[in-house]
Design an enzyme around this catalytic site. Structure first.
Site, short mmCIF file in Angstrom:
data_model
loop_
_atom_site.label_atom_id
_atom_site.label_comp_id
_atom_site.label_asym_id
_atom_site.label_seq_id
_atom_site.Cartn_x
_atom_site.Cartn_y
_atom_site.Cartn_z
N TYR A 178 70.60 -52.22 -72.44
CA TYR A 178 71.46 -52.88 -71.43
C TYR A 178 71.13 -52.39 -69.99
CZ TYR A 178 74.53 -54.36 -75.23
OH TYR A 178 75.02 -54.83 -76.61
N HIS A 230 71.07 -49.53 -82.92
CA HIS A 230 71.22 -51.01 -82.27
C HIS A 230 70.78 -52.03 -83.33
CE1 HIS A 230 71.73 -53.16 -78.13
NE2 HIS A 230 72.24 -53.80 -79.16
#
Length: 281
Positions: free
Chosen positions: A53, A111
């Site tokens: 991010y 992730h």
């Protein structure tokens, strides 16, 4: 400022985390830090970020801007696919901490499994060791299917505390959730409101919301809560932030829950990201 109190759940390693968290995807820079800090002030204590991010520093700054002690917060970050090799994973965890200027993460997740790359067990071993060394309090994964989870258990003896998966009314993940429950893994929902506006126009949920005098978003987040799943909605709007955690003063009937769950569909994923084949780097 009104501050909501969010119920907590105990993970399989003993860590207690709130049942609603705050997503930070695309909240970056000064504006992002203000938005996240406002969410903390509103009552959010579980904050979700990721290396990819590119806002771990923003989250760290938001923590410092808030008046809430670090030990009262549960901060999550995630390991990207390109750093799943053992040594790279350990370095990346350290880099994640440096970016946020934190001494530890409460939760650190892989992730995506990236099965073609076939490095996720090695990455998992790095997380296990990082936990032993105090860099992480609790370790988990995102988007892992039961086959991936079983392999972690077989090869390391350790199952995740959390599996963060795509979960919303159009993709209710019933079988995956059952597997988690049987193996004492907490389900966490990303994209809990679905990314499209379609769900906010849904007539079935709209009728349930009108009955309870709540918004459609509140009804959907209550549905997650009653499923036992941790939702992590994101909003930069302070009013919406408060709205999204004002869900503990009403309950959905079983008929309401079933009506929402029945909206699921085989092609319900937002972006067709199937963990059996999808690769994220």
């Amino acid at each position: 400022m009104v501050q909501q109190i969010i119920p907590e759940i105990t993970l399989n390693d003993g860590l207690r985390v709130p049942m609603v968290g705050f997503g930070t995807y695309k909240l970056n820079g000064n504006e992002g830090a203000n938005g996240i800090s406002n969410a903390i002030q509103a009552g959010y204590r579980l904050i979700d970020t990721a290396y990819n991010y590119e806002n771990e520093g923003t989250v760290g700054e938001a923590i410092r801007r808030s008046a809430i002690p670090r030990e009262e917060l549960k901060i999550t970050s995630k390991l990207p696919g390109r750093y799943q090799a053992y040594d790279k994973a350990l370095t990346t965890i350290q880099e994640s901490l440096y970016r946020a200027k934190l001494d530890y993460y409460d939760l650190y997740l892989i992730h995506w499994p990236n099965p073609k790359q076939n490095m996720y067990v090695e990455a998992w071993q790095a997380l296990i060791d990082a936990r032993k060394w105090g860099l992480i309090r609790s370790i988990g994964v995102c988007n892992f299917l039961p086959d991936h989870l079983q392999r972690l258990k077989k090869e390391t003896g350790v199952l995740p505390s959390i599996n963060q998966i795509e979960l919303h009314p159009f993709f209710n993940q019933e079988e995956q959730r059952k597997w988690h429950e049987q193996h004492h893994i907490v389900t966490e929902s990303w994209s809990p409101l679905a990314r499209a506006n379609e769900v906010l126009q849904n007539e079935i949920i709209g009728k349930i919301a009108a009955k309870h005098q709540k918004t459609i978003s509140q009804v959907i987040l209550r549905w997650h809560y009653q499923l036992g799943a941790i939702a992590i909605p994101k909003s930069a709007s302070h009013n919406r932030q408060l709205e999204n955690i004002s869900i503990f003063d009403f309950s959905l009937a079983e008929s309401d829950m079933n009506a929402i769950s029945e909206l699921t569909r085989p092609d319900g994923r937002n972006k067709d990201q199937d963990p059996a084949t999808y690769e994220e780097f």
